[in-house]
Scaffold this motif. Structure first.
Motif, mmCIF file in Angstrom:
data_model
loop_
_atom_site.group_PDB
_atom_site.id
_atom_site.type_symbol
_atom_site.label_atom_id
_atom_site.label_comp_id
_atom_site.label_asym_id
_atom_site.label_seq_id
_atom_site.Cartn_x
_atom_site.Cartn_y
_atom_site.Cartn_z
ATOM 1 N N UNK A 1 -5.512 -5.155 -7.050
ATOM 2 C CA UNK A 1 -5.898 -3.770 -6.454
ATOM 3 C C UNK A 1 -4.741 -2.251 -6.866
ATOM 4 N N UNK A 2 -3.358 -2.647 -6.240
ATOM 5 C CA UNK A 2 -2.061 -1.418 -6.443
ATOM 6 C C UNK A 2 -2.172 -1.869 -7.914
ATOM 7 N N UNK A 3 -2.235 -2.618 -8.599
ATOM 8 C CA UNK A 3 -0.998 -2.895 -10.105
ATOM 9 C C UNK A 3 -0.356 -3.188 -10.113
ATOM 10 N N UNK B 1 1.081 -1.166 -0.147
ATOM 11 C CA UNK B 1 -0.075 -0.167 -0.067
ATOM 12 C C UNK B 1 1.301 1.064 -0.433
ATOM 13 N N UNK B 2 2.076 1.151 1.112
ATOM 14 C CA UNK B 2 2.995 2.557 0.449
ATOM 15 C C UNK B 2 3.495 1.884 -0.289
ATOM 16 N N UNK B 3 3.627 1.234 -1.229
ATOM 17 C CA UNK B 3 4.356 1.844 -2.862
ATOM 18 C C UNK B 3 5.701 0.901 -3.029
ATOM 19 N N UNK B 4 5.983 -0.137 -1.408
ATOM 20 C CA UNK B 4 7.962 -0.184 -2.010
ATOM 21 C C UNK B 4 7.676 -1.406 -2.476
ATOM 22 N N UNK C 1 7.647 -2.636 8.006
ATOM 23 C CA UNK C 1 6.752 -2.058 7.773
ATOM 24 C C UNK C 1 6.298 -0.790 8.834
ATOM 25 N N UNK C 2 6.971 -1.374 9.835
ATOM 26 C CA UNK C 2 6.621 0.266 11.107
ATOM 27 C C UNK C 2 8.654 1.279 10.745
ATOM 28 N N UNK C 3 8.996 0.470 10.527
ATOM 29 C CA UNK C 3 10.464 1.286 10.007
ATOM 30 C C UNK C 3 9.586 2.432 8.664
ATOM 31 N N UNK C 4 9.314 2.125 7.966
ATOM 32 C CA UNK C 4 8.707 2.233 6.934
ATOM 33 C C UNK C 4 7.745 3.341 7.234
ATOM 34 N N UNK C 5 6.976 3.743 8.045
ATOM 35 C CA UNK C 5 5.546 4.097 7.858
ATOM 36 C C UNK C 5 5.651 5.355 8.063
ATOM 37 N N UNK D 1 -15.265 -9.424 -6.346
ATOM 38 C CA UNK D 1 -15.434 -9.676 -4.884
ATOM 39 C C UNK D 1 -15.458 -10.483 -4.054
ATOM 40 N N UNK D 2 -14.912 -11.959 -4.800
ATOM 41 C CA UNK D 2 -14.634 -13.449 -3.864
ATOM 42 C C UNK D 2 -13.439 -12.979 -2.881
ATOM 43 N N UNK D 3 -12.489 -12.341 -3.377
ATOM 44 C CA UNK D 3 -11.327 -12.175 -2.780
ATOM 45 C C UNK D 3 -11.136 -10.478 -2.278
ATOM 46 N N UNK D 4 -11.332 -10.140 -0.622
ATOM 47 C CA UNK D 4 -11.450 -8.878 -0.661
ATOM 48 C C UNK D 4 -10.331 -9.078 0.558
ATOM 49 N N UNK D 5 -9.145 -9.312 0.520
ATOM 50 C CA UNK D 5 -7.554 -8.843 1.549
ATOM 51 C C UNK D 5 -6.695 -10.106 0.974
ATOM 52 N N UNK D 6 -5.909 -9.582 1.213
ATOM 53 C CA UNK D 6 -4.409 -10.569 1.073
ATOM 54 C C UNK D 6 -3.850 -10.126 0.509
ATOM 55 N N UNK D 7 -2.338 -10.016 0.380
ATOM 56 C CA UNK D 7 -1.097 -9.803 -0.325
ATOM 57 C C UNK D 7 -1.992 -9.740 -1.693
ATOM 58 N N UNK D 8 -2.424 -11.145 -2.153
ATOM 59 C CA UNK D 8 -2.471 -10.764 -3.584
ATOM 60 C C UNK D 8 -3.820 -10.472 -3.851
ATOM 61 N N UNK D 9 -5.170 -9.743 -3.204
ATOM 62 C CA UNK D 9 -5.568 -9.017 -3.646
ATOM 63 C C UNK D 9 -4.636 -7.420 -3.256
ATOM 64 N N UNK D 10 -3.711 -6.953 -2.644
ATOM 65 C CA UNK D 10 -3.310 -5.417 -2.174
ATOM 66 C C UNK D 10 -2.948 -5.068 -4.382
ATOM 67 N N UNK D 11 -2.001 -6.835 -4.381
ATOM 68 C CA UNK D 11 -1.364 -6.288 -5.772
ATOM 69 C C UNK D 11 -2.175 -5.995 -6.995
#
Lengths: 397, 397, 397, 397
Positions: B294-296, B218-221, B393-397, B282-292
């Motif tokens: 959604x974020x292209x 999500x943070x674009x890293x 993730x904490x260090x990059x937040x 809308x079957x898959x609504x979260x997770x690593x692959x979902x984010x990929x």
């Protein structure tokens, strides 16, 4: 004929009993079996065991008793006077870490100072575990298996949140779940006025866990620290020079001749006259040992063959060190072992099965070995101990 | 006679050269040596190497060239036409992952698409790495070692903060130091518009790292995700059922028949027509692959012999999978390999030595193996990948 | 209401059942329990299980069935037609690797081609496992848990000498004992005309096990070899150059640029047109693959993302590779997995629980993972695979 | 200004020197460099090192001296009288394990009893290492780095066949090669009348290595055995009951209550009055300790916090144990450490760098740690110690 009662199926005792009999080439006949009809009811079993030779039968019975069976015939424990100091009669009953009772004068009497690998000495109608080396000629030592019964800890599901461990020990687990449970146990223990002991290896310092461990001490979560010379030396090295075995803790850079810091830290503490003196004189101004001294946390440092120095507080007489460890552990209710197989095994040998033990190490083989104490009161976590302490300190902040 | 120039002592090339010569039973004679007088000056050496037999000399020269020497006599690279598709002439020059130049028409020309274990094909005065299977009959392939030189990455101290690695790989290190450096590199890379690739195994999900990995996406890293079928399946299982291989991610409890969730997750994604379709429907609504999705974020899933399913997006033709991995890695500047030896080695084989590679695994042997690529652009961290991702993730937040 | 019959206590099924119920927050009531009075008699239990919600009950029942219970109410298996190719109806029954029966037309029918993670398709009164991807629209797929029962392998003590495994997997075991048992099983299998498969990683070659593995092939103890590209490449490299990944096998010395041998070996086999052709043409004159070709031992090499080459025989289409592995394993009775987690897991997924599986690896975590297949037919040995093969070849000579 | 002479490039000293200077933020200027033109010729370098602050310069110089440089200005070692027992002056020179010389009265004098982490005491023109705890008030202790030089062991290629170690430590190596070299070294050592020491953990017994170790003792290859209490206890348990920690050594079966054998073995030896007495009385009739007693092999058993018993011969005062270990190691030329990190590190700390050390363990991390002593006289082998001893005994038969 042997009997057993309890959560025989849940705790896998039935299976272990059958297994034991068959393994020895003996045979069993189930005389009676009453199953607990619900999760809360105990089960009862009565077995007739037959073996080809009396010696084999004795072996089987010994194993069955160590599992939680008792010989059905009611009889007092057989007592034999020790014939010399420091050793037991040949067929002495060797204890497990489970709660044990011996029959004396027809009554079942609980055994004090329960620990494994000890003999049981009866005196004035009371019974206690005694290490072989502490036996004295004339002590009345329980021999054989008659009149002995043990009550293994039953794994009441989730009572202590230990169900985590029902799955095999593996590095492929979510450590955050375990941290959450341990934090909850620690909070509950502190609230209940129970004592928490930490057994810690020097890796706690190398991995940067030292500062989080100090937070736990300051917050009152550490009542006892059992360790070796190395933890204190590396901690002092970091406090005095900012390095641990020559690795700069802030930058991670190795320092070629970094061992010199190590030896100078030892020399500095020795010159001061020890850790407590070094704190008093302002030589040692931070670190795990500093916090222990300032907060009055009890600590015992046991020596080993690999020690440099040692520091004045390190107990190099291992008989004394074992006795001091055992005495300090007397009323502890929760023990966390962090990255030290040596001291962890030492402590595990001293504890009764009902004291909860949490083992944290990055090597799965170490966790498996430490957690394998025939008790459900053990949790093993395979992870980085530095990051583990950071999470734990965060969860308890 | 061979020559070399550069930071020969700092990069231990001199030592490796001498070692190589002696190991082969050959002998050397230093004709000239000019040492860099300060940290910034390069050194130069000229050696005469003699061996008992021409074949042995060839072997020594090949090794010396792969270290960074060049044959002193100026000569164009020797080109031989491939006599059939899919293989090279017998004495083809086999590439390293270091920056390579070949002499063509008297001039040194840089080799494109640098990677290890390839042949070099010259066409129209330009040179490029080509995998053996991609060679075609008639291709002009560089053979022997004349007219070839490589320029190993010199470990400029701390330029990339990789000095961390100068110490041996060990679980007894402070991971927080490494996390801080990686975070800094990632921030710098994002700022510079460079691409960051992650190569991730399913342990990322098992250890609870999934939610922190999502934060990084999500943070674009994360510009590229290279993985196998298993990561996506476990991620989908967690998204759909909250478990990973049958272990409840919130409570840590194993679920006896938990494999059913695994298979149902596969079935659900397959029924939807794949991961992208499952997100769209809308079957898959979260997770690593979902984010990929959604974020292209570009992702390639490579199949393996142990795969269940596979999911529709998983590339089961491994020639295609290798080509797609390699193409996707083309302009990446930083790669993080998280708990996957298989895909990590695959990716390592494809990368030139100057792309920075960070390997994180709880097993030191895996980190050692992945980090051993003859390049200083590698950092190995032995730790729990779940907690590592949390810190990062904490260090990059 | 569910029922189960068998060695419920010995096989720890009772414990697992109770555990399963409680874990789901459901409750049980033992309606009837008849204990096997001796080692040979089976036990019988009948449980009433109640849960708060129908969905929870379904989850519990699914797990209980996977353990070996059957729903007491006699009913045919519920069949639903697949609505499209490559996936199953949503509540399909996902198989275990245990022997399974489905009730069709009132009769219990054995399921063919038993394997885990499959659906069951019924056709013409006969039932068989089918991978999800092989389902076709219209196939009659078993759904839910009614009319399904499985019969877990009961660990008859010592029948196969597998009691070795009743102790935890550890590097602190006497390997010679395990070698002796495996040798005895292999001799018995060969005598009985059963097929023995080996699944081998390249470490077999690195550790010097190649020559002992060849002895086993020559002596007829290897009927099938399942491996990856790397085993064949390292084997060819050793045959052609005497090195493995650039380490001289006789002297143990590393060769700096030793990767060149690796690539030249690949090139040489590719130039010949493959392993078989290389043997026929006299290019490949020794080694594991040479022996397989000469003795007509069936082999399948499955590709992976990390492969160099690959060799012509390596199957890079993983769907085909999985199908060929599975077909080759059809009638095998004993499988030895040597130092390859990847191919070992792949093979484990394909095997029914009653095929004996021996896993040998120097990493205890790998052995634990491979041996964890819910079956007593598995033996795990933590040791050096090179020395293991030497012992085994010696024991069988 | 510092100087160094020797195989500066081969031994990577030049690189380490430059690295050290730069790491401290200091700078160097090469004043003179003469390269060894062939493998046999030493090189010489003279450097001017400058730092921003005197303290930083001191740190750099200390590290450079520990690497093998000497301060160019000729000056006697600086001696300071110890001001109290058991500790050194603050800036004492802390020793490495390399051969060391101090300048006294203008002449370079070799330091006796070389070991690491000690101070150097000068008395009557002669110098010797002294542990901090053994210093007495008034001792003349070398301080600072002037007048001190060390001569690191140069790795003469293959002199001791230790080139095996130039490759990284890994489980993916052919152990037979290492066994062959060790056997050759042991034969040569015995022939030359040199002493060979074994440092052994209890895993030697668990893995079935005991009987092969006995063969080595009988054949005269073991001149000294350094171990802990556990080795002797497990050995006695096997001799008396045929089990080791409750695992039957012939069948590999675990014995549920097998810990009783363990405690009875301890009790039996204690009752006899110790190992030697048990051999004399015919109580102990076989095993490693039996052979040591019968063959007059010197042994020292050092206590630890995890010991059961201990046996009467176990030295529980660790100061005494360290002193006895060190005294016994005085004239040893080859040491094999088998599966014991604790005693292995202890022994490693006591040895000068030129004593050859072979470390065998199944855990690569242990081998890496033990083998990391800044010396080329170390060989690490990752393998199963039981099978290793079998091979070694076979190779020496």
């Amino acid at each position: 004929m042997v009997e057993a009662e309890g959560h025989l199926i849940d705790s896998q005792l039935m299976n272990a009993m059958f297994d034991t009999v068959v393994r020895h080439g003996a045979a069993f006949d189930v005389l009676e079996f009453r199953i607990g009809r619900t999760n809360d009811e105990p089960s009862f079993v009565s077995l007739r065991v037959t073996a080809k030779a009396p010696a084999a039968l004795t072996e089987v019975l010994e194993e069955l008793v160590s599992l939680g069976c008792r010989v059905a015939r009611s009889e007092d424990a057989h007592l034999v006077a020790a014939d010399r100091d420091g050793c037991a009669p040949e067929d002495f009953y060797s204890t497990t870490n489970h709660r044990t009772f011996v029959q004396i004068g027809g009554a079942w009497v609980g055994v004090h100072q329960q620990r494994m690998d000890a003999a049981i000495v009866v005196h004035d109608g009371s019974a206690a575990c005694r290490k072989l080396r502490d036996l004295r000629a004339g002590d009345a030592v329980v021999c054989g298996v008659h009149g002995v019964k043990i009550v293994p800890e039953f794994q009441e599901r989730d009572r202590h949140g230990f169900a985590f461990m029902t799955t095999e020990i593996s590095s492929e687990r979510r450590v955050e779940v375990g941290v959450g449970r341990i934090a909850a146990m620690m909070r509950a223990a502190r609230q209940a006025g129970e004592r928490i002991a930490f057994v810690a290896g020097p890796v706690v310092v190398h991995t940067g866990g030292g500062s989080y461990f100090r937070d736990l001490i300051r917050a009152g979560y550490v009542n006892l620290l059992l360790a070796g010379n190395a933890l204190a030396v590396h901690d002092a090295e970091q406090a005095l020079y900012g390095t641990s075995l020559g690795v700069d803790m802030e930058t991670g850079r190795a320092i070629e001749g970094g061992h010199r810091h190590h030896m100078r830290a030892i020399n500095a503490i020795c010159r001061a006259g020890g850790l407590r003196a070094a704190v008093d004189q302002g030589v040692l101004k931070s670190g795990v040992m500093y916090e222990c001294v300032r907060r009055g946390v009890d600590f015992v440092l046991a020596g080993s063959i690999r020690d440099d120095g040692p520091l004045p507080e390190t107990v190099m007489d291992l008989v004394e060190a074992q006795d001091r460890y055992a005495a300090a552990l007397q009323d502890v209710s929760l023990v966390l072992v962090l990255s030290t197989m040596l001291h962890g095994i030492g402590v595990g040998n001293m504890l009764p099965a009902w004291v909860r033990l949490v083992c944290v190490d990055i090597n799965p083989a170490v966790v498996t070995k430490l957690a394998d104490r025939g008790s459900s009161q053990t949790m093993g976590i395979v992870t980085d101990v530095g990051l583990f302490l950071r999470q734990l300190a965060g969860a308890l902040a």
